[in-house]
Design a protein around this motif. Structure first.
Motif, PDB file in Angstrom:
ATOM      1  N   GLY A  59      45.410  24.365  88.598  1.00 29.39           N
ATOM      2  CA  GLY A  59      44.888  23.090  88.102  1.00 29.39           C
ATOM      3  C   GLY A  59      45.844  22.394  87.159  1.00 29.39           C
ATOM      4  O   GLY A  59      46.033  21.169  87.234  1.00 29.39           O
ATOM      5  N   LEU A  62      48.706  20.885  89.135  1.00 29.57           N
ATOM      6  CA  LEU A  62      48.317  19.624  89.772  1.00 29.57           C
ATOM      7  C   LEU A  62      48.341  18.474  88.773  1.00 29.57           C
ATOM      8  O   LEU A  62      48.761  17.358  89.105  1.00 29.57           O
ATOM      9  CB  LEU A  62      46.927  19.760  90.394  1.00 29.57           C
ATOM     10  CG  LEU A  62      46.818  20.675  91.611  1.00 29.57           C
ATOM     11  CD1 LEU A  62      45.366  20.834  92.035  1.00 29.57           C
ATOM     12  CD2 LEU A  62      47.653  20.145  92.766  1.00 29.57           C
ATOM     13  N   PHE A  63      47.893  18.749  87.544  1.00 30.57           N
ATOM     14  CA  PHE A  63      47.873  17.687  86.549  1.00 30.57           C
ATOM     15  C   PHE A  63      49.277  17.280  86.132  1.00 30.57           C
ATOM     16  O   PHE A  63      49.554  16.101  85.918  1.00 30.57           O
ATOM     17  CB  PHE A  63      47.075  18.126  85.326  1.00 30.57           C
ATOM     18  CG  PHE A  63      47.046  17.095  84.234  1.00 30.57           C
ATOM     19  CD1 PHE A  63      46.507  15.837  84.462  1.00 30.57           C
ATOM     20  CD2 PHE A  63      47.578  17.352  82.992  1.00 30.57           C
ATOM     21  CE1 PHE A  63      46.483  14.865  83.471  1.00 30.57           C
ATOM     22  CE2 PHE A  63      47.564  16.395  81.987  1.00 30.57           C
ATOM     23  CZ  PHE A  63      47.011  15.152  82.226  1.00 30.57           C
ATOM     24  N   HIS A  66      50.570  15.461  89.624  1.00 25.03           N
ATOM     25  CA  HIS A  66      49.764  14.273  89.931  1.00 25.03           C
ATOM     26  C   HIS A  66      48.951  13.930  88.681  1.00 25.03           C
ATOM     27  O   HIS A  66      47.759  14.229  88.618  1.00 25.03           O
ATOM     28  CB  HIS A  66      48.803  14.553  91.092  1.00 25.03           C
ATOM     29  CG  HIS A  66      49.474  15.021  92.342  1.00 25.03           C
ATOM     30  ND1 HIS A  66      50.021  14.167  93.259  1.00 25.03           N
ATOM     31  CD2 HIS A  66      49.681  16.276  92.816  1.00 25.03           C
ATOM     32  CE1 HIS A  66      50.524  14.858  94.261  1.00 25.03           C
ATOM     33  NE2 HIS A  66      50.339  16.137  94.022  1.00 25.03           N
ATOM     34  N   THR A  71      43.001  14.874  88.405  1.00 19.20           N
ATOM     35  CA  THR A  71      43.691  16.144  88.163  1.00 19.20           C
ATOM     36  C   THR A  71      43.547  16.603  86.717  1.00 19.20           C
ATOM     37  O   THR A  71      43.713  17.789  86.430  1.00 19.20           O
ATOM     38  CB  THR A  71      45.181  16.036  88.531  1.00 19.20           C
ATOM     39  OG1 THR A  71      45.780  14.948  87.805  1.00 19.20           O
ATOM     40  CG2 THR A  71      45.353  15.805  90.024  1.00 19.20           C
ATOM     41  N   THR A  74      40.923  19.052  86.909  1.00 20.27           N
ATOM     42  CA  THR A  74      41.373  20.351  87.422  1.00 20.27           C
ATOM     43  C   THR A  74      42.148  21.118  86.357  1.00 20.27           C
ATOM     44  O   THR A  74      42.290  22.337  86.449  1.00 20.27           O
ATOM     45  CB  THR A  74      42.266  20.183  88.666  1.00 20.27           C
ATOM     46  OG1 THR A  74      43.543  19.626  88.298  1.00 20.27           O
ATOM     47  CG2 THR A  74      41.617  19.292  89.707  1.00 20.27           C
ATOM     48  N   ASP A  75      42.608  20.408  85.341  1.00 21.26           N
ATOM     49  CA  ASP A  75      43.338  21.043  84.241  1.00 21.26           C
ATOM     50  C   ASP A  75      42.382  21.650  83.220  1.00 21.26           C
ATOM     51  O   ASP A  75      42.567  22.781  82.780  1.00 21.26           O
ATOM     52  CB  ASP A  75      44.241  19.999  83.580  1.00 21.26           C
ATOM     53  CG  ASP A  75      45.106  20.594  82.482  1.00 21.26           C
ATOM     54  OD1 ASP A  75      45.543  21.754  82.619  1.00 21.26           O
ATOM     55  OD2 ASP A  75      45.353  19.899  81.485  1.00 21.26           O
TER      56      ASP A  75
END
Length: 221
Positions: A59, A62-63, A66, A71, A74-75
């Motif tokens: 996660g 991804l951050f 993106h 995201t 997701t972090d």
């Protein structure tokens, strides 16, 4: 939700690879997860924490590639999941408070963070790390209670709190030191936080094994 976020010193554009060091250092979470997955064989709670630790790394990657509102979730959400699962396990297994206590600890975490965050924010320049600063005092509080009967476990928890304080310091200094150090210091938060989370699983694992050995010794008379 998909608007670019520029939150860290290393990022200078919306490009995918604008934060290479911040992105790559998320490998630390995956390494810690693999190590603890192997060390928690036969321990379902330890295995769950190890999986969530790996998800934290994915996660965060991804951050930092993106960087947008989606995201960002997701972090932070996997970190929250790890905290709540560990809090449940620590209350149940380290404090030996059964029944409704572990659930109460999980529910109580939310008002605690609001109150502790406000109190700490009044005396410390927390900036972007404000959401995480209530965690070390909580760990130390658990260590103090555990230390009455299990000092080794308590010292392990205290060490985890110290590691997180150092990691939070680097996280907080990322923007203030940006002009002097364009790379930023956020990547050190990744490395130290991965170490700390893996260590906290290890503290739990050692406690469980120690209690199992003690129970066997007592059974033998």
């Amino acid at each position: 939700m998909f608007d670019p976020i520029d939150a860290y010193c290393e990022r200078t554009s919306p490009a995918y690879w604008a934060e290479p060091v911040n992105a790559v250092t998320n490998l630390a979470f995956l390494i810690a997860a693999v190590v603890m997955w192997r060390r928690t064989a036969g321990m379902p709670t330890g295995r769950v924490l190890s999986v969530v630790l790996a998800v934290i790394g994915v996660g965060s990657y991804l951050f930092h590639t993106h960087a947008n509102g989606l995201t960002a979730l997701t972090d932070v959400l996997p970190i929250l999941a790890f905290i709540l699962i560990y809090l449940f396990a620590a209350t149940r297994d380290l404090l030996s408070w059964r029944g409704w206590w572990p659930w109460a600890a999980v529910l109580g975490f939310f008002p605690y963070t609001v109150a502790a965050g406000s109190a700490l924010g009044a005396v410390l320049p927390l900036t972007s790390s404000a959401a995480y600063t209530p965690i070390p005092p909580l760990i130390l509080a658990y260590a103090w209670i555990v230390g009455r009967s299990h000092p080794r476990t308590a010292w392990g928890m205290a060490l985890g709190a110290v590691i997180q304080i150092v990691s939070l310091t680097f996280r907080t200094l990322d923007e203030p030191l940006c002009d002097a150090w364009p790379l930023g210091t956020h990547f050190l938060w990744h490395i130290l936080n991965a170490l700390m989370l893996g260590w906290m699983i290890e503290v739990w694992r050692r406690h469980i094994l120690a209690q199992a050995r003690l129970a066997k010794a007592r059974a033998r008379g």
